[in-house]
Design a protein around this motif. Structure first.
Motif, PDB file in Angstrom:
ATOM      1  N   GLU A 352     -68.463  24.317 -57.777  1.00  0.00           N
ATOM      2  CA  GLU A 352     -68.370  25.985 -57.749  1.00  0.00           C
ATOM      3  C   GLU A 352     -67.382  26.190 -57.870  1.00  0.00           C
ATOM      4  OE1 GLU A 352     -71.005  27.907 -57.166  1.00  0.00           O
ATOM      5  OE2 GLU A 352     -72.431  26.354 -58.048  1.00  0.00           O
ATOM      6  N   ALA A 353     -66.265  25.395 -56.943  1.00  0.00           N
ATOM      7  CA  ALA A 353     -64.780  26.110 -57.307  1.00  0.00           C
ATOM      8  C   ALA A 353     -64.185  26.701 -58.668  1.00  0.00           C
ATOM      9  CB  ALA A 353     -63.160  25.321 -56.572  1.00  0.00           C
ATOM     10  N   ASP A 354     -64.576  25.919 -59.087  1.00  0.00           N
ATOM     11  CA  ASP A 354     -63.499  25.889 -60.471  1.00  0.00           C
ATOM     12  C   ASP A 354     -64.985  26.950 -61.257  1.00  0.00           C
ATOM     13  OD1 ASP A 354     -62.217  24.174 -60.227  1.00  0.00           O
ATOM     14  OD2 ASP A 354     -63.233  23.126 -61.431  1.00  0.00           O
ATOM     15  N   LEU A 355     -65.988  27.303 -61.143  1.00  0.00           N
ATOM     16  CA  LEU A 355     -66.261  28.351 -61.798  1.00  0.00           C
ATOM     17  C   LEU A 355     -66.598  29.661 -61.841  1.00  0.00           C
ATOM     18  CD1 LEU A 355     -69.203  29.620 -63.890  1.00  0.00           C
ATOM     19  CD2 LEU A 355     -70.953  29.323 -61.539  1.00  0.00           C
ATOM     20  N   GLU A 356     -66.335  29.747 -59.302  1.00  0.00           N
ATOM     21  CA  GLU A 356     -66.329  31.491 -58.725  1.00  0.00           C
ATOM     22  C   GLU A 356     -64.321  31.574 -59.607  1.00  0.00           C
ATOM     23  OE1 GLU A 356     -65.194  32.478 -53.981  1.00  0.00           O
ATOM     24  OE2 GLU A 356     -65.931  30.633 -54.996  1.00  0.00           O
ATOM     25  N   GLY A 357     -63.399  30.856 -59.566  1.00  0.00           N
ATOM     26  CA  GLY A 357     -62.661  31.112 -60.440  1.00  0.00           C
ATOM     27  C   GLY A 357     -62.723  31.598 -61.288  1.00  0.00           C
ATOM     28  N   ALA A 358     -62.820  30.977 -62.675  1.00  0.00           N
ATOM     29  CA  ALA A 358     -63.144  30.857 -63.649  1.00  0.00           C
ATOM     30  C   ALA A 358     -63.315  32.898 -63.993  1.00  0.00           C
ATOM     31  CB  ALA A 358     -64.139  30.501 -64.562  1.00  0.00           C
ATOM     32  N   LEU A 359     -64.955  32.985 -63.038  1.00  0.00           N
ATOM     33  CA  LEU A 359     -65.129  33.701 -63.134  1.00  0.00           C
ATOM     34  C   LEU A 359     -64.718  35.744 -63.053  1.00  0.00           C
ATOM     35  CD1 LEU A 359     -68.970  33.334 -61.973  1.00  0.00           C
ATOM     36  CD2 LEU A 359     -68.502  33.383 -64.749  1.00  0.00           C
ATOM     37  N   LEU A 360     -63.588  35.101 -61.766  1.00  0.00           N
ATOM     38  CA  LEU A 360     -62.701  36.123 -61.328  1.00  0.00           C
ATOM     39  C   LEU A 360     -61.580  36.617 -62.340  1.00  0.00           C
ATOM     40  CD1 LEU A 360     -61.708  35.080 -57.846  1.00  0.00           C
ATOM     41  CD2 LEU A 360     -63.262  37.153 -58.010  1.00  0.00           C
ATOM     42  N   GLY A 361     -61.443  35.314 -63.083  1.00  0.00           N
ATOM     43  CA  GLY A 361     -60.281  35.744 -63.545  1.00  0.00           C
ATOM     44  C   GLY A 361     -61.042  36.716 -65.424  1.00  0.00           C
ATOM     45  N   LEU A 362     -62.082  36.120 -65.726  1.00  0.00           N
ATOM     46  CA  LEU A 362     -62.999  36.450 -66.880  1.00  0.00           C
ATOM     47  C   LEU A 362     -63.562  38.219 -66.540  1.00  0.00           C
ATOM     48  CD1 LEU A 362     -65.185  35.707 -69.939  1.00  0.00           C
ATOM     49  CD2 LEU A 362     -66.452  35.433 -68.504  1.00  0.00           C
ATOM     50  N   GLY A 363     -64.052  37.581 -65.745  1.00  0.00           N
ATOM     51  CA  GLY A 363     -63.728  39.737 -65.030  1.00  0.00           C
ATOM     52  C   GLY A 363     -62.613  40.302 -65.726  1.00  0.00           C
ATOM     53  N   GLU A 364     -61.905  40.601 -65.357  1.00  0.00           N
ATOM     54  CA  GLU A 364     -60.413  41.308 -65.501  1.00  0.00           C
ATOM     55  C   GLU A 364     -60.239  41.041 -67.047  1.00  0.00           C
ATOM     56  OE1 GLU A 364     -58.582  42.724 -63.995  1.00  0.00           O
ATOM     57  OE2 GLU A 364     -58.509  41.788 -61.580  1.00  0.00           O
ATOM     58  N   ARG A 365     -60.173  39.603 -67.596  1.00  0.00           N
ATOM     59  CA  ARG A 365     -60.470  39.275 -69.325  1.00  0.00           C
ATOM     60  C   ARG A 365     -61.494  40.665 -69.884  1.00  0.00           C
ATOM     61  NH1 ARG A 365     -57.424  36.205 -72.982  1.00  0.00           N
ATOM     62  NH2 ARG A 365     -57.368  37.162 -74.772  1.00  0.00           N
ATOM     63  N   VAL A 366     -62.661  40.425 -69.609  1.00  0.00           N
ATOM     64  CA  VAL A 366     -63.353  41.321 -70.511  1.00  0.00           C
ATOM     65  C   VAL A 366     -63.115  42.539 -69.853  1.00  0.00           C
ATOM     66  CG1 VAL A 366     -66.400  42.156 -69.777  1.00  0.00           C
ATOM     67  CG2 VAL A 366     -65.374  39.365 -69.572  1.00  0.00           C
ATOM     68  N   LEU A 367     -62.827  43.624 -68.883  1.00  0.00           N
ATOM     69  CA  LEU A 367     -62.666  45.049 -68.538  1.00  0.00           C
ATOM     70  C   LEU A 367     -61.259  45.181 -69.169  1.00  0.00           C
ATOM     71  CD1 LEU A 367     -62.955  45.509 -64.848  1.00  0.00           C
ATOM     72  CD2 LEU A 367     -64.595  45.693 -66.805  1.00  0.00           C
ATOM     73  N   LEU A 368     -60.464  44.060 -69.441  1.00  0.00           N
ATOM     74  CA  LEU A 368     -59.437  44.568 -70.800  1.00  0.00           C
ATOM     75  C   LEU A 368     -59.486  44.690 -71.924  1.00  0.00           C
ATOM     76  CD1 LEU A 368     -56.170  44.613 -71.403  1.00  0.00           C
ATOM     77  CD2 LEU A 368     -55.630  41.892 -71.336  1.00  0.00           C
ATOM     78  N   GLU A 369     -60.662  43.593 -72.669  1.00  0.00           N
ATOM     79  CA  GLU A 369     -60.766  44.181 -73.791  1.00  0.00           C
ATOM     80  C   GLU A 369     -61.672  45.008 -74.247  1.00  0.00           C
ATOM     81  OE1 GLU A 369     -62.507  40.970 -75.394  1.00  0.00           O
ATOM     82  OE2 GLU A 369     -60.435  38.966 -74.894  1.00  0.00           O
ATOM     83  N   VAL A 370     -62.790  45.542 -72.545  1.00  0.00           N
ATOM     84  CA  VAL A 370     -63.862  46.607 -72.712  1.00  0.00           C
ATOM     85  C   VAL A 370     -62.230  48.447 -73.154  1.00  0.00           C
ATOM     86  CG1 VAL A 370     -65.021  48.266 -71.847  1.00  0.00           C
ATOM     87  CG2 VAL A 370     -65.271  45.656 -71.846  1.00  0.00           C
TER      88      VAL A 370
END
Length: 485
Positions: A352-370
């Motif tokens: 769960e801890a790994d997933l939470e951190g990965a999703l937070l970083g993923l949100g930032e990266r997705v917004l950057l690419e958008v």
């Protein structure tokens, strides 16, 4: 009555049949245990060769930084140092060298094919232990000449991939160094021969795979009659789950005909549900079905991949909903976004801890690419409110009861069930619209999963049939083998 083509051909028949069963318990003994272990080893090895096209035999070598590795290295160095000391004294002591030459001869003989009649005779003549011993006793032993003959013989037997090692051998001069390298290269050549043998055996094993695995499993069952207990519990849980789903579906008024045509719960549906359960198996549960043990590593890997696919599809669905089709229609955007999502989510959903951190970083990266895609298109930037909403939605995917994650998971499960119901001979079904961005990955996943399921069901169908008959039909009906329709 259903047409034959409506039911997968690998579904076991539930009519009365002479199904393999366990024999009465026998008194255990060491020989029985050794025979059982040997049978299980042969079954696992044959299964791996059959289903794993990338199967390779790997030599056992402990890590160099481990205690075993250090001890092994010290012992090997001491052995070759002793040999060097024996050859340096005057007159030389050839006792160890004679033993090594005999081992080299044995290893070379193990590489010969039946057609190598002349070479086998030549080996017996040149590396004759009695002749070499007489030469050593009279001080006439020429280790350099024997080593040259051995290297020439290895060159005639080795695969082309070993040519560089053979050339390096020819450049060595010291007898100890030459013998040490001869043993190393001969070890590699033995592995090459083992790989060649596996490749030669694979077509023959494929022809007899089902019969061979079924017979070997029956041998294990004869010695351990309780070896199907976990399989029975696995099928019982799947039958209960399928029955509850059927009742729920019936109450909602959306009941569909059972493809087995044998009442509300049929064997095909139970088996498919049982196989689907293996993709979500709790690693703490030690009662894994015995009939699927040989594929557990593959199924566990598919289960982890399935979790990643659900998260990937959820992220793509949320991003598409917030950004609209304009961004997703840009050439290369979807492919780049999929690569980013896959890279950041791979392996993160196990904790769960790994997933939470990965999703937070993923949100930032997705917004950057958008933002980059919108800038390239020359359109207005995504409103801050939409950016915050998308980032929050992606972060919320860490929750197992997240509505989007649940919806996508249900769609993926439905697609996999449809794949299994179609059987191996029918074309894979089209993924639903919500999963269209990952359609290629889902079809590839379903094909890999279906291949494992089809082979397992074909091999172990006769073992599943009596268990399913007892679970799905009353005792009297199961005993007579009558149809429940």
């Amino acid at each position: 009555m259903d047409e034959a083509g409506d039911t997968p051909t690998d579904v076991p028949c539930l009519e009365k049949l002479d199904s393999p069963t366990g024999s009465p318990p026998t008194t255990g003994s060491l020989s029985n245990l050794m025979e059982l272990e040997n049978c299980a080893t042969n079954l696992s090895l044959a299964h791996e060769i059959i289903v794993n096209g990338d199967f390779r035999i790997k030599p056992k070598s402990p890590p160099k930084d481990s205690l075993e590795g250090r001890v092994t290295e010290i012992m090997h160095r001491a052995f070759w140092d002793i040999l060097q000391e024996q050859l340096n004294i005057s007159p030389p002591d050839y006792s160890h060298a004679l033993i090594l030459l005999q081992e080299v001869k044995t290893m070379l003989q193990s590489l010969l094919l039946p057609s190598h009649v002349r070479l086998r005779t030549q080996l017996d003549e040149v590396l004759d232990p009695e002749l070499i011993r007489q030469q050593a006793d009279h001080g006439a032993l020429d280790l350099h000449r024997l080593a040259g003959y051995i290297v020439d013989t290895m060159a005639s037997l080795c695969a082309p991939v070993r040519d560089p090692e053979i050339r390096a051998l020819r450049c060595l001069t010291g007898p100890v160094e030459v013998l040490r390298e001869i043993f190393r290269v001969l070890g590699l050549m033995k592995m090459d021969m083992a790989e060649f043998t596996v490749q030669m055996l694979r077509p023959h094993l494929l022809q007899q795979a089902v019969q061979y695995e079924r017979a070997k499993f029956q041998q294990i069952l004869d010695k351990r009659p309780a070896f199907l207990d976990n399989t029975t519990a696995w099928l019982r849980a799947a039958a209960q789950e399928e029955a509850s789903v059927v009742v729920s579906t019936s109450e909602s008024g959306s009941e569909t005909p059972n493809p087995d045509g044998r009442g509300p719960v049929g064997p095909t549906a139970v088996l498919n549900r049982a196989y689907m359960r293996l993709l979500h198996w709790d690693p703490r549960d030690q009662k894994y079905p015995e009939t699927a043990l040989m594929d557990r590593a593959r199924l566990d890997s598919l289960g982890r991949r399935l979790g990643t696919l659900v998260l990937e599809a959820s992220v793509l669905l949320l991003t598409s909903a917030q950004c609209g089709g304009a961004v997703f229609s840009l050439q290369g955007f979807v492919g780049k976004l999929k690569q980013t999502v896959t890279a950041l989510l791979e392996g993160s959903h196990t904790r769960e801890a790994d997933l939470e951190g990965a999703l937070l970083g993923l949100g930032e990266r997705v917004l950057l690419e958008v933002r980059e895609a919108l800038a390239t298109q020359g359109g207005p930037p995504l409103p801050q409110e939409s950016q915050d909403l998308l980032k929050g939605q992606i972060s919320d995917l860490r929750k197992h009861d997240n509505p989007i994650r649940t919806l996508v998971g249900d769609r993926v499960q439905g697609f996999l069930r449809a794949t299994l119901e179609g059987g191996p001979t029918k074309r894979a079904p089209e993924p639903p619209a919500t999963l269209r961005l990952l359609s290629a990955e889902l079809v590839e996943f379903g094909t890999a999963f279906g291949r494992i399921v089809h082979f397992n069901r074909t091999v172990f169908g006769p073992f599943y049939a009596p268990i399913l008959r007892k679970l799905l039909f009353p005792p009297g009906e199961a005993e007579t083998g009558e149809d429940s329709r």
